[in-house]
Design a protein around this motif. Structure first.
Motif, PDB file in Angstrom:
ATOM      1  N   GLY A 141      32.461  15.611  25.472  1.00 46.69           N
ATOM      2  CA  GLY A 141      31.274  15.302  26.481  1.00 46.69           C
ATOM      3  C   GLY A 141      30.244  16.560  26.024  1.00 46.69           C
ATOM      4  N   ALA A 142      30.460  17.526  26.827  1.00 49.64           N
ATOM      5  CA  ALA A 142      30.022  18.372  26.787  1.00 49.64           C
ATOM      6  C   ALA A 142      28.990  19.504  25.944  1.00 49.64           C
ATOM      7  CB  ALA A 142      30.944  19.051  28.052  1.00 49.64           C
ATOM      8  N   GLN A 201      29.943  14.836  20.291  1.00 51.17           N
ATOM      9  CA  GLN A 201      30.773  13.198  20.057  1.00 51.17           C
ATOM     10  C   GLN A 201      32.814  14.234  20.004  1.00 51.17           C
ATOM     11  OE1 GLN A 201      30.594   9.793  18.464  1.00 51.17           O
ATOM     12  NE2 GLN A 201      29.424   9.916  20.512  1.00 51.17           N
ATOM     13  N   LEU A 202      33.386  13.305  20.279  1.00 54.13           N
ATOM     14  CA  LEU A 202      35.380  13.335  19.728  1.00 54.13           C
ATOM     15  C   LEU A 202      35.003  12.540  18.090  1.00 54.13           C
ATOM     16  CD1 LEU A 202      37.524  14.206  21.509  1.00 54.13           C
ATOM     17  CD2 LEU A 202      38.022  12.130  21.767  1.00 54.13           C
ATOM     18  N   TRP A 203      35.771  13.919  17.587  1.00 53.62           N
ATOM     19  CA  TRP A 203      36.161  13.724  16.514  1.00 53.62           C
ATOM     20  C   TRP A 203      37.837  13.265  16.306  1.00 53.62           C
ATOM     21  CZ3 TRP A 203      32.795  16.530  11.990  1.00 53.62           C
ATOM     22  CH2 TRP A 203      31.649  16.558  12.594  1.00 53.62           C
ATOM     23  N   HIS A 204      37.604  12.702  15.326  1.00 55.14           N
ATOM     24  CA  HIS A 204      39.486  12.531  14.680  1.00 55.14           C
ATOM     25  C   HIS A 204      40.144  14.042  13.596  1.00 55.14           C
ATOM     26  CE1 HIS A 204      42.573  10.963  13.220  1.00 55.14           C
ATOM     27  NE2 HIS A 204      42.469  10.422  12.407  1.00 55.14           N
ATOM     28  N   LEU A 205      41.213  14.474  13.941  1.00 52.80           N
ATOM     29  CA  LEU A 205      41.457  15.419  13.164  1.00 52.80           C
ATOM     30  C   LEU A 205      42.986  14.506  11.969  1.00 52.80           C
ATOM     31  CD1 LEU A 205      42.955  18.818  12.956  1.00 52.80           C
ATOM     32  CD2 LEU A 205      44.564  17.806  14.083  1.00 52.80           C
ATOM     33  N   ARG A 206      42.286  15.214  10.861  1.00 56.17           N
ATOM     34  CA  ARG A 206      42.691  14.336   9.569  1.00 56.17           C
ATOM     35  C   ARG A 206      44.027  15.210   9.659  1.00 56.17           C
ATOM     36  NH1 ARG A 206      39.350  14.561   4.424  1.00 56.17           N
ATOM     37  NH2 ARG A 206      37.857  13.146   5.492  1.00 56.17           N
ATOM     38  N   GLN A 207      45.718  13.950   9.518  1.00 52.32           N
ATOM     39  CA  GLN A 207      46.738  15.033   9.414  1.00 52.32           C
ATOM     40  C   GLN A 207      46.892  15.754   8.006  1.00 52.32           C
ATOM     41  OE1 GLN A 207      48.786  14.756  11.822  1.00 52.32           O
ATOM     42  NE2 GLN A 207      47.264  13.608  12.863  1.00 52.32           N
ATOM     43  N   SER A 208      47.926  16.655   8.238  1.00 53.57           N
ATOM     44  CA  SER A 208      47.445  18.373   6.608  1.00 53.57           C
ATOM     45  C   SER A 208      48.704  18.709   7.609  1.00 53.57           C
ATOM     46  CB  SER A 208      46.664  18.470   6.973  1.00 53.57           C
ATOM     47  OG  SER A 208      46.841  20.039   7.120  1.00 53.57           O
ATOM     48  N   ASP A 209      49.383  19.230   6.613  1.00 51.25           N
ATOM     49  CA  ASP A 209      50.451  20.085   7.315  1.00 51.25           C
ATOM     50  C   ASP A 209      50.377  21.862   6.724  1.00 51.25           C
ATOM     51  OD1 ASP A 209      50.557  19.747   5.001  1.00 51.25           O
ATOM     52  OD2 ASP A 209      52.533  19.121   4.122  1.00 51.25           O
ATOM     53  N   GLN A 210      49.189  21.791   6.657  1.00 52.88           N
ATOM     54  CA  GLN A 210      48.295  24.147   5.642  1.00 52.88           C
ATOM     55  C   GLN A 210      48.278  23.935   7.429  1.00 52.88           C
ATOM     56  OE1 GLN A 210      46.091  21.751   2.708  1.00 52.88           O
ATOM     57  NE2 GLN A 210      46.278  23.910   1.978  1.00 52.88           N
ATOM     58  N   PRO A 211      48.678  25.055   7.584  1.00 55.82           N
ATOM     59  CA  PRO A 211      48.807  25.253   9.272  1.00 55.82           C
ATOM     60  C   PRO A 211      47.651  26.692   9.335  1.00 55.82           C
ATOM     61  CG  PRO A 211      50.448  26.570   8.152  1.00 55.82           C
ATOM     62  CD  PRO A 211      50.187  25.814   7.374  1.00 55.82           C
ATOM     63  N   ASP A 212      47.163  26.810   8.255  1.00 56.81           N
ATOM     64  CA  ASP A 212      45.300  27.574   7.924  1.00 56.81           C
ATOM     65  C   ASP A 212      44.288  26.614   7.700  1.00 56.81           C
ATOM     66  OD1 ASP A 212      45.912  27.137   5.343  1.00 56.81           O
ATOM     67  OD2 ASP A 212      46.060  29.237   4.527  1.00 56.81           O
ATOM     68  N   GLU A 221      37.196  14.907  10.937  1.00 59.66           N
ATOM     69  CA  GLU A 221      36.469  13.871  10.331  1.00 59.66           C
ATOM     70  C   GLU A 221      35.046  12.669  11.720  1.00 59.66           C
ATOM     71  OE1 GLU A 221      39.209  11.375   7.121  1.00 59.66           O
ATOM     72  OE2 GLU A 221      37.918  10.343   9.228  1.00 59.66           O
ATOM     73  N   LEU A 222      33.852  12.837  11.770  1.00 63.60           N
ATOM     74  CA  LEU A 222      33.184  11.745  12.631  1.00 63.60           C
ATOM     75  C   LEU A 222      32.602  11.224  12.011  1.00 63.60           C
ATOM     76  CD1 LEU A 222      32.100  11.054  15.426  1.00 63.60           C
ATOM     77  CD2 LEU A 222      29.474  13.205  14.988  1.00 63.60           C
ATOM     78  N   ARG A 223      32.909   9.416  12.599  1.00 60.08           N
ATOM     79  CA  ARG A 223      32.022   8.310  11.899  1.00 60.08           C
ATOM     80  C   ARG A 223      30.879   7.638  12.480  1.00 60.08           C
ATOM     81  NH1 ARG A 223      34.543   6.441   7.032  1.00 60.08           N
ATOM     82  NH2 ARG A 223      36.435   7.516   6.638  1.00 60.08           N
TER      83      ARG A 223
END
Ligand SMILES: O=P(O)(O)OC[C@H]1O[C@@H](O)[C@H](O)[C@@H](O)[C@@H]1O
Length: 267
Positions: A45-46, A74-85, A90-92
């Protein structure tokens, strides 16, 4: 909570889920390229003082929303991915955002690193049934060794608003801008390639789809007065922000907009 990216060619970046905020970028061969205040508040939140704050849906105090909008808090959501780079956050719209900005949206931040480059893309989709408009920026804090020895190239002839004095219609005279004292400027329709020359090496700041550029350094007095900045912090940072301020983006129902900033270190 943070997510770390690694590229096969040796680069590394860290992104806080709070704000989908890149807090560290260490390209191959070179050290840390982003400034992060040691006094920054990093809790959820900071507003983090440094890195790459995501400014949406309002730049600064140019509207009725809290300064710089709400995306950075806001706390965003990490979309799952297998790419390390590469990672997508996402934020809705949610109860908090709808209470102050009554629109349905999906915002996406994509961060990609490779070799000597960092790319951050902001995309916004109108997921509701009525149009909305917004301003936005990627508020990048570049790390510099010494602000007095730093120069910003690429803005000569560009019209700007001086936000320190509130003066519109200024025109940049200098080919190589020195940063002296408090500097807070919105350059409209700026070049999409700016260069920050530092003591040892340069950073090319490229913008893709962001028409404007903001240049900010708080200078000594403001730096000393800021609770989340080291007193001498202004000497080690320069914000060069890719922005869309002059002509707000208008999205009809279902429309998507995106723009990016790419940083490239060169010797
Ligand atoms: O302290 P904040 O909210 O992170 O804002 C920092 C600065 O951000 C810059 O983008 C603005 O042009 C400045 O006016 C502002 O002071």
């Amino acid at each position: 909570m943070k997510h770390t990216l690694y590229s096969a060619d040796g680069a590394k970046a860290e992104i806080a889920l709070n704000g989908a905020h890149v807090t560290s970028w260490i390209p191959q061969e070179f050290g840390e390229q982003l400034f992060l205040s040691q006094q920054s508040d990093l809790k959820a939140g900071a507003s983090i003082r440094g890195g790459v704050p995501v400014i949406f849906p309002q730049f600064a105090a140019l509207g009725n929303l809290p300064k710089h909008g709400f995306a950075r808090n806001q706390l965003w959501h990490l979309r799952q991915s297998d790419q390390p780079d590469r990672a997508v956050f996402e934020l809705r719209d949610n109860d908090m955002t709808r209470a102050i900005w009554p629109h349905a949206f999906l915002a996406e931040i994509t961060v990609v690193i490779s070799g000597l480059a960092l790319e951050v893309e902001l995309a916004v989709t109108n997921t509701g049934t009525t149009p909305f408009d917004f301003t936005a920026a990627l508020h990048t804090y570049l790390r510099v060794d010494d602000i007095a020895a730093t120069r910003l190239l690429g803005l000569q002839g560009t019209t700007y608003r001086d936000s320190v004095t509130g003066t519109n219609g200024c025109v940049e005279k200098d080919d190589e801008c020195a940063i002296v004292g408090q500097v807070d400027r919105i350059y409209f329709n700026a070049s999409n390639k700016l260069t920050v020359k530092r003591n040892h090496h340069s950073v090319l700041v490229q913008s893709i789809g962001f028409p404007d550029a903001v240049v900010w350094n708080p200078g000594p007095e403001l730096s000393a007065a800021m609770a989340d900045m080291e007193p001498q912090g202004y000497q080690r940072m320069l914000c060069v922000e890719a922005a869309n301020i002059g002509n707000p983006v208008v999205l009809q129902s279902g429309q998507r907009w995106s723009a990016a900033q790419r940083l490239l270190v060169s010797k």
